[in-house]
Design a protein around this motif. Structure first.
Motif, PDB file in Angstrom:
ATOM      1  N   ASP A 144       0.766  -1.313   0.068  1.00 27.52           N
ATOM      2  CA  ASP A 144       0.176   0.159   0.154  1.00 27.52           C
ATOM      3  C   ASP A 144       0.805   1.102   0.012  1.00 27.52           C
ATOM      4  O   ASP A 144       0.473   2.288  -0.565  1.00 27.52           O
ATOM      5  N   LYS A 145       2.005   1.099   0.701  1.00 24.07           N
ATOM      6  CA  LYS A 145       2.845   2.434   0.950  1.00 24.07           C
ATOM      7  C   LYS A 145       3.490   2.786  -0.378  1.00 24.07           C
ATOM      8  O   LYS A 145       3.665   3.821  -0.975  1.00 24.07           O
ATOM      9  N   ILE A 146       3.987   1.481  -1.018  1.00 21.13           N
ATOM     10  CA  ILE A 146       4.631   1.710  -2.429  1.00 21.13           C
ATOM     11  C   ILE A 146       3.664   2.096  -3.465  1.00 21.13           C
ATOM     12  O   ILE A 146       4.162   3.197  -4.180  1.00 21.13           O
ATOM     13  N   THR A 147       2.529   1.807  -3.505  1.00 19.33           N
ATOM     14  CA  THR A 147       1.648   1.945  -4.338  1.00 19.33           C
ATOM     15  C   THR A 147       1.222   3.578  -4.287  1.00 19.33           C
ATOM     16  O   THR A 147       1.054   4.158  -5.167  1.00 19.33           O
ATOM     17  N   GLU A 148       0.911   4.119  -2.915  1.00 17.18           N
ATOM     18  CA  GLU A 148       0.578   5.311  -2.701  1.00 17.18           C
ATOM     19  C   GLU A 148       1.802   6.251  -3.217  1.00 17.18           C
ATOM     20  O   GLU A 148       1.671   7.429  -3.618  1.00 17.18           O
ATOM     21  N   ALA A 149       3.033   5.724  -2.606  1.00 18.25           N
ATOM     22  CA  ALA A 149       4.287   6.729  -3.365  1.00 18.25           C
ATOM     23  C   ALA A 149       4.296   6.746  -4.812  1.00 18.25           C
ATOM     24  O   ALA A 149       4.775   7.663  -5.147  1.00 18.25           O
ATOM     25  N   GLU A 150       4.251   5.556  -5.361  1.00 16.71           N
ATOM     26  CA  GLU A 150       4.513   5.548  -6.780  1.00 16.71           C
ATOM     27  C   GLU A 150       3.274   6.623  -7.555  1.00 16.71           C
ATOM     28  O   GLU A 150       3.473   7.077  -8.495  1.00 16.71           O
ATOM     29  N   ASN A 151       2.006   6.523  -6.945  1.00 12.71           N
ATOM     30  CA  ASN A 151       1.003   7.374  -7.709  1.00 12.71           C
ATOM     31  C   ASN A 151       1.272   8.853  -7.400  1.00 12.71           C
ATOM     32  O   ASN A 151       0.978   9.523  -8.051  1.00 12.71           O
ATOM     33  N   TYR A 152       1.761   9.112  -6.138  1.00 14.28           N
ATOM     34  CA  TYR A 152       2.043  10.348  -5.626  1.00 14.28           C
ATOM     35  C   TYR A 152       3.346  10.986  -6.682  1.00 14.28           C
ATOM     36  O   TYR A 152       3.401  11.913  -7.001  1.00 14.28           O
ATOM     37  N   GLN A 153       4.324   9.978  -6.945  1.00 13.98           N
ATOM     38  CA  GLN A 153       5.379  10.343  -7.844  1.00 13.98           C
ATOM     39  C   GLN A 153       5.052  10.857  -9.236  1.00 13.98           C
ATOM     40  O   GLN A 153       5.474  11.499  -9.897  1.00 13.98           O
ATOM     41  N   GLU A 154       3.876   9.791  -9.770  1.00 14.89           N
ATOM     42  CA  GLU A 154       3.384  10.275 -10.861  1.00 14.89           C
ATOM     43  C   GLU A 154       2.818  11.349 -10.984  1.00 14.89           C
ATOM     44  O   GLU A 154       2.766  12.523 -11.959  1.00 14.89           O
ATOM     45  N   LEU A 155       1.800  11.902  -9.860  1.00 14.84           N
ATOM     46  CA  LEU A 155       1.498  13.254  -9.850  1.00 14.84           C
ATOM     47  C   LEU A 155       2.443  14.443  -9.871  1.00 14.84           C
ATOM     48  O   LEU A 155       2.185  15.380 -10.395  1.00 14.84           O
ATOM     49  N   ILE A 156       3.379  14.162  -9.152  1.00 11.60           N
ATOM     50  CA  ILE A 156       4.572  15.156  -8.902  1.00 11.60           C
ATOM     51  C   ILE A 156       5.276  15.496 -10.318  1.00 11.60           C
ATOM     52  O   ILE A 156       5.402  16.527 -10.624  1.00 11.60           O
ATOM     53  N   ARG A 157       5.244  14.406 -10.868  1.00 10.62           N
ATOM     54  CA  ARG A 157       5.887  14.500 -12.267  1.00 10.62           C
ATOM     55  C   ARG A 157       5.034  15.181 -13.293  1.00 10.62           C
ATOM     56  O   ARG A 157       5.488  16.079 -14.002  1.00 10.62           O
ATOM     57  N   LYS A 158       3.702  15.092 -13.136  1.00 12.28           N
ATOM     58  CA  LYS A 158       2.740  15.556 -14.157  1.00 12.28           C
ATOM     59  C   LYS A 158       2.922  17.222 -13.450  1.00 12.28           C
ATOM     60  O   LYS A 158       2.650  18.147 -14.382  1.00 12.28           O
ATOM     61  N   ASP A 159       3.042  17.581 -12.359  1.00 11.43           N
ATOM     62  CA  ASP A 159       2.940  18.741 -11.755  1.00 11.43           C
ATOM     63  C   ASP A 159       4.086  19.463 -12.354  1.00 11.43           C
ATOM     64  O   ASP A 159       4.128  20.730 -12.948  1.00 11.43           O
ATOM     65  N   LEU A 160       5.284  18.655 -12.408  1.00  9.55           N
ATOM     66  CA  LEU A 160       6.780  19.479 -12.697  1.00  9.55           C
ATOM     67  C   LEU A 160       6.631  19.367 -14.298  1.00  9.55           C
ATOM     68  O   LEU A 160       7.144  20.681 -14.780  1.00  9.55           O
ATOM     69  N   SER A 161       5.988  18.560 -14.979  1.00  6.71           N
ATOM     70  CA  SER A 161       5.745  18.771 -16.506  1.00  6.71           C
ATOM     71  C   SER A 161       4.896  20.002 -16.668  1.00  6.71           C
ATOM     72  O   SER A 161       5.210  20.843 -17.747  1.00  6.71           O
ATOM     73  N   ARG A 162       3.774  20.266 -15.872  1.00 12.79           N
ATOM     74  CA  ARG A 162       3.010  21.305 -16.037  1.00 12.79           C
ATOM     75  C   ARG A 162       3.744  22.684 -15.764  1.00 12.79           C
ATOM     76  O   ARG A 162       3.324  23.739 -16.628  1.00 12.79           O
ATOM     77  N   LEU A 163       4.307  22.801 -14.766  1.00 10.66           N
ATOM     78  CA  LEU A 163       5.072  23.775 -14.360  1.00 10.66           C
ATOM     79  C   LEU A 163       6.139  24.347 -15.367  1.00 10.66           C
ATOM     80  O   LEU A 163       6.474  25.343 -15.696  1.00 10.66           O
ATOM     81  N   ASP A 164       6.659  23.117 -15.923  1.00 13.53           N
ATOM     82  CA  ASP A 164       7.790  23.296 -16.662  1.00 13.53           C
ATOM     83  C   ASP A 164       7.187  23.836 -18.037  1.00 13.53           C
ATOM     84  O   ASP A 164       7.763  25.051 -18.784  1.00 13.53           O
ATOM     85  N   GLY A 165       6.076  23.432 -18.269  1.00 12.72           N
ATOM     86  CA  GLY A 165       5.419  23.917 -19.721  1.00 12.72           C
ATOM     87  C   GLY A 165       4.967  25.436 -19.231  1.00 12.72           C
ATOM     88  O   GLY A 165       5.148  26.482 -20.205  1.00 12.72           O
TER      89      GLY A 165
END
Length: 393
Positions: A133-154
């Motif tokens: 559960d912790k790994i799944t939560e962290a991986e999902n959060y990691q994906e959200l962070i990548r999307k945020d970084l990609s959006r901010l970079d855009g």
């Protein structure tokens, strides 16, 4: 070792018969000078060593021969059982055989996971699901962070592009202002030339020039100031995005470190791999539990088979644990008996060879030597006794 002692005792009794006799020396075909003490002693010792070697071999062969004979007697006991007792024995042997096959199949099957992985998951069995559960939560959060970084970079690139456009507008308004001032100066010079050299009335020209210049300069100024304000707004936006990026990057680093720790803790590279490892572990645990119960059943059945065989006076019941097929299949029993008979015949031939071709001739050679050379009898007997003492110790 008792065999050689008997041979030596028999030799001493024969020696006593020839001690007082006077024997003439007979011609020998051997290339040995029996008058030479060293050669004579070497010859006697050689005969004794052959007797000792043959005796040692006979003891080993006797042990093996008796064991094979015992196996054959056990087979006769088993085959001679009454029908009811024979069926009871076969039922037990069949259970043992089936359980042994299961054990063999389990030991030979491909493992779902390695023993190292199994022990690791076993140690953390109560933590794996929580870890997943912790790994799944962290991986999902990691994906959200990548999307945020990609959006901010855009957004940052959009602001940077807008900044470059505003900077170009500011540069253009400066150029236009310079051009306007230059044009104004030229117009004034032209009007002065017309007024002083051509005596023309240039008052209207001055008014038009001043009015046009005022309008143009005003427009350029307004556009320049708007660009300045836009530049400030864009730079403020860029700074905000940079601050947000820094915050998100810190979250990304912390979340990445958390994932790396969880991956290292559970020995995986993703939550999917941990899920597969957990499923394989549960299946492997179930199979091992079945194997453990089968081993308990096998041990019980083997002990039961041993007790049955002991009741039927079987000398070596343990050997039948590894050849239950012979109890169940008469053809297999015949094949084993045939092999045992061949082994016993081979052992008997080897025993006869050592007894008749090695030990017996050596004894007769020493006896013949005493008969042919009575004067060396005491010396030969002393060598025999010394060797016997050495051999006994």
């Amino acid at each position: 070792m008792g065999f050689i002692k008997k041979l030596l005792e028999r030799f001493r009794r024969n020696y006593d018969e020839y001690e007082d006799e006077d024997w003439e020396e007979e011609n020998s075909s051997r290339d040995i000078d029996f008058g030479n003490r060293e050669q004579r002693n070497d010859y006697v010792r050689n005969c004794l060593e052959k007797m000792a070697e043959a005796t040692k071999e006979l003891e080993n062969l006797n042990f093996e021969y008796n064991m094979v004979t015992s196996y054959l007697k056990d087979m006769e006991e088993i085959e001679a059982l009454p029908q009811e007792e024979s069926e009871q024995l076969k039922d037990c042997a069949k259970r043992v055989s089936l359980l042994q096959e299961r054990k063999t199949d389990f030991m030979g099957r491909p493992r779902r996971i390695t023993d190292e992985k199994y022990r690791m998951v076993e140690r953390m069995e109560d933590q794996v699901e929580e870890g997943f559960d912790k790994i799944t939560e962290a991986e999902n959060y990691q994906e959200l962070i990548r999307k945020d970084l990609s959006r901010l970079d855009g957004e940052k690139h959009a602001y940077l592009y807008r900044k470059s456009e505003v900077m170009r507008v500011i540069s253009d308004t400066r150029g236009m202002a310079i051009i306007c001032v230059t044009a104004l100066g030229l117009c004034v010079l032209l009007l002065l030339f017309l007024h002083f050299f051509l005596d023309m009335d240039t008052r209207l020209g001055y008014l038009l020039t001043a009015g046009a210049t005022a309008v143009v300069i005003t427009l350029i100024y307004v556009k320049h100031m708007d660009a300045r304000r836009e530049l400030k707004r864009v730079e403020t936006g860029i700074n905000k995005i940079i601050l947000l990026q820094n915050k998100v990057k810190i979250r990304y680093v912390n979340n990445t470190n958390l994932l790396e720790y969880l991956y290292m803790k559970y020995g995986v590279s993703s939550g999917k791999e941990l899920s597969q490892l957990w499923e394989n572990y549960k299946l492997e645990r179930e199979e091992r539990e079945k194997f453990r119960r089968a081993e308990i059943d096998l041990d019980y059945s083997e002990q039961e088979l041993l007790q049955i065989l002991k009741c039927y006076q079987v000398q070596d019941p343990a050997i039948w644990l590894h050849q239950t097929e012979a109890i169940l299949d008469p053809k297999e029993m015949v094949e084993i008996r045939h092999n045992l008979i061949i082994r016993r015949q081979s052992l008997r031939r080897r025993m006869d060879y050592n007894r008749e071709m090695v030990a017996g001739p050596s004894q007769r050679d020493i006896k013949a030597l005493v008969e042919r050379y009575p004067k060396y009898a005491k010396e030969i007997m002393k060598t025999v006794e010394e060797y016997e003492q050495k051999f006994s110790s």
